[in-house]
Design an enzyme around this catalytic site. Structure first.
Site, short mmCIF file in Angstrom:
data_model
loop_
_atom_site.label_atom_id
_atom_site.label_comp_id
_atom_site.label_asym_id
_atom_site.label_seq_id
_atom_site.Cartn_x
_atom_site.Cartn_y
_atom_site.Cartn_z
N ARG A 15 -4.58 5.19 1.14
CA ARG A 15 -4.97 4.00 1.89
C ARG A 15 -3.97 3.77 3.04
O ARG A 15 -2.97 4.47 3.14
CB ARG A 15 -4.98 2.77 0.96
CG ARG A 15 -6.11 2.79 -0.03
CD ARG A 15 -5.99 1.67 -1.05
NE ARG A 15 -4.87 1.86 -1.94
CZ ARG A 15 -4.48 1.00 -2.89
NH1 ARG A 15 -5.15 -0.11 -3.05
NH2 ARG A 15 -3.45 1.26 -3.66
N LYS A 75 1.35 0.12 -0.55
CA LYS A 75 2.16 0.22 -1.77
C LYS A 75 3.57 -0.30 -1.53
O LYS A 75 4.03 -0.42 -0.40
CB LYS A 75 2.24 1.67 -2.25
CG LYS A 75 0.94 2.27 -2.68
CD LYS A 75 0.22 1.45 -3.73
CE LYS A 75 0.70 1.73 -5.13
NZ LYS A 75 -0.17 1.02 -6.13
N TYR A 94 1.86 -4.79 -1.21
CA TYR A 94 2.00 -4.95 -2.66
C TYR A 94 3.43 -4.61 -3.03
O TYR A 94 3.99 -3.63 -2.51
CB TYR A 94 1.06 -3.98 -3.40
CG TYR A 94 -0.39 -4.37 -3.40
CD1 TYR A 94 -0.81 -5.56 -3.97
CD2 TYR A 94 -1.36 -3.53 -2.85
CE1 TYR A 94 -2.15 -5.92 -3.97
CE2 TYR A 94 -2.70 -3.88 -2.85
CZ TYR A 94 -3.09 -5.07 -3.41
OH TYR A 94 -4.42 -5.42 -3.41
N HIS A 96 4.94 -5.71 -6.70
CA HIS A 96 5.08 -5.59 -8.16
C HIS A 96 6.54 -5.42 -8.56
O HIS A 96 6.94 -4.41 -9.16
CB HIS A 96 4.22 -4.42 -8.68
CG HIS A 96 2.76 -4.59 -8.42
ND1 HIS A 96 1.98 -5.51 -9.09
CD2 HIS A 96 1.93 -3.99 -7.53
CE1 HIS A 96 0.75 -5.47 -8.62
NE2 HIS A 96 0.68 -4.56 -7.67
N GLU A 118 0.27 -9.41 -4.17
CA GLU A 118 -0.24 -9.75 -5.50
C GLU A 118 0.10 -11.17 -5.94
O GLU A 118 -0.44 -11.64 -6.93
CB GLU A 118 0.24 -8.74 -6.55
CG GLU A 118 1.73 -8.80 -6.90
CD GLU A 118 2.60 -7.96 -5.98
OE1 GLU A 118 2.09 -7.47 -4.96
OE2 GLU A 118 3.81 -7.82 -6.27
N ASP A 270 -3.26 -0.80 -16.41
CA ASP A 270 -2.08 -1.13 -15.61
C ASP A 270 -1.27 -2.26 -16.23
O ASP A 270 -0.13 -2.50 -15.85
CB ASP A 270 -2.46 -1.46 -14.16
CG ASP A 270 -3.38 -2.66 -14.05
OD1 ASP A 270 -4.01 -3.03 -15.05
OD2 ASP A 270 -3.45 -3.24 -12.95
#
Ligand SMILES: NC(=O)c1ccc[n+]([C@@H]2O[C@H](COP(=O)([O-])OP(=O)(O)OC[C@H]3O[C@@H](n4cnc5c(N)ncnc54)[C@H](O)[C@@H]3O)[C@@H](O)[C@H]2O)c1
Length: 372
Positions: A15, A75, A94, A96, A118, A270
């Site tokens: 992506r 990412k 993102y 995380h 997120e 996940d």
């Protein structure tokens, strides 16, 4: 503002943070957009397409980081990337961070301002920048499951839609949130017999209204779950308890009651998965078998369809991305949903779950943002 988009470097990530369509929007807002060469190849957009949209193409990621005030990615930054971030830069991607102390340390030390897709919120209590990937994963779950059900892939050889005179396959969906709803739409669209289980009665009411009888809904108890899973050809795991590991709703013992050659797609993998026998797999080897049941447990399902996923992600991220580019830190100070997205600012952690998980002192977003 100068807005930069490097090529994604995480393994198997195709992506891109900015599609050519998004570039046009930033340019229309008066921003300069800097894109690393070949950043869009995974979505079939070459440098020429980006140039036509108004982007300046540069040769390396370092050029992008050096020349930009804001970095838009997909990412979480990799070690070589967080080393290039600096104090006056906004990172929008993102992240995380909670399970990732290394990256968190890298971002803290860089001094940058990092907004995590997120954790951006909306007025309805949802996570609008996470939802598009759940939509993709939910729809893909049925495609992946239907393929795994084919005999050559180890499945029991049932076609979900059936044919005139032959009953359709049976699909059980555990969890009726974004993933579950999208899986149900695809399964019903194929002609399968579909049952959805959820713990939330208001959500079951909504689902009943949406499908108007085409999909059966059931309150999720152990008994109901067993009955639906034992009779299913394809079971989709789509539960989420926010901030927690997925509950193991289907135990190893229960597998013996399932049809041989039936398939489970554990989308919740996940978060650890909702089948006791699940473990994460990759797109290159997506399935494994336990007790005659085929398990599909790919942790980054949207990665299989980067064209669809990148556009869906850009549709969701564009609004806040433009706010950040137009107003800088003021956009975060003014908008509580964007503030919820702020995870790191000038060496401080501003997101409570991340601070709690990694032992940082929490700095409230409202107080650290000293905007003139
Ligand atoms: N594998 C992937 O590539 C991928 C991609 C996107 C999302 N996901 C994951 O899919 C999962 C679902 O995401 P979502 O966006 O649909 O979440 P969501 O919050 O929209 O939906 C979760 C649903 O689970 C229900 N639920 C909770 N406990 C339950 C129980 N015991 N029995 C039945 N239902 C229960 C909730 O009521 C809710 O309706 C998450 O773990 C998410 O991270 C995975």
């Amino acid at each position: 503002m100068r807005v930069g988009c490097p090529k994604e470097i995480k393994n198997n990530e195709f992506r891109v943070g900015l599609t050519p369509g998004s570039v046009r929007e930033y340019v229309a807002h008066g921003h300069e957009v800097i894109v690393e060469t070949n950043a869009g190849l995974g979505i079939d957009a070459d440098d020429g397409v980006y140039q036509a949209a108004g982007a300046k193409i540069v040769a390396t990621a370092k050029d992008v980081f050096d020349q930009s005030d804001m970095i838009v990615k997909v990412k979480e930054p990799q070690p070589s990337e967080w080393a290039m971030l600096r104090e006056d830069q906004i990172l929008y991607t993102y992240l995380h961070l909670a399970p990732d102390p290394e990256q968190t340390k890298g971002l803290v030390e860089s001094g940058c301002t990092a907004v995590a897709y997120e954790t951006v919120t909306d007025d309805h209590g949802g996570l609008p920048l996470l939802a598009p990937m759940s939509e993709v994963a939910g729809r893909l779950a049925i495609q992946a499951g239907a393929t795994a059900l084919e005999k050559v892939y180890g499945g029991r050889g049932v076609m979900l839609g059936g044919v005139p005179g032959v009953l359709p396959g049976k699909v059980t969906i555990i969890g009726g949130g974004v993933v579950g709803l999208n899986a149900a739409k695809m399964a019903a669209g194929l002609g399968a017999e579909v049952t959805m289980l959820d713990r939330s009665i208001p959500r079951l009411r909504q689902l009943d209204d949406i499908f108007n009888g085409r999909v059966r809904t059931r309150f999720s108890t152990i008994e109901a779950l067993e009955q639906e899973v034992f009779s299913a050809d394809l079971t989709i795991g789509a539960v989420l308890i926010a901030g927690a590991a997925a509950p193991k709703l289907v135990t190893r013992e229960m597998l013996s009651g399932m049809k041989k050659g039936s398939v489970i797609v554990d989308v919740a993998i996940d978060q650890g998965g909702c089948f006791e026998t699940s473990h994460p797999t990759t797109h290159s080897e997506p399935t494994f078998e336990v007790d005659g049941v085929i398990h599909y447990c790919v942790a980054n399902m949207p990665g299989a369809v980067p064209v669809t996923s990148a556009h869906a992600l850009n549709n969701a991220t564009l609004h806040y991305g433009l706010q950040l580019a137009d107003k800088g830190l003021k956009a975060i100070a003014e908008d509580r949903h964007l503030r919820a997205g702020l995870n790191v600012h000038r060496g401080r952690i501003t997101n409570k779950p991340v601070a709690d998980a990694l032992g940082y002192e929490l700095a409230e977003a409202d107080t650290v943002l000293k905007v003139a």
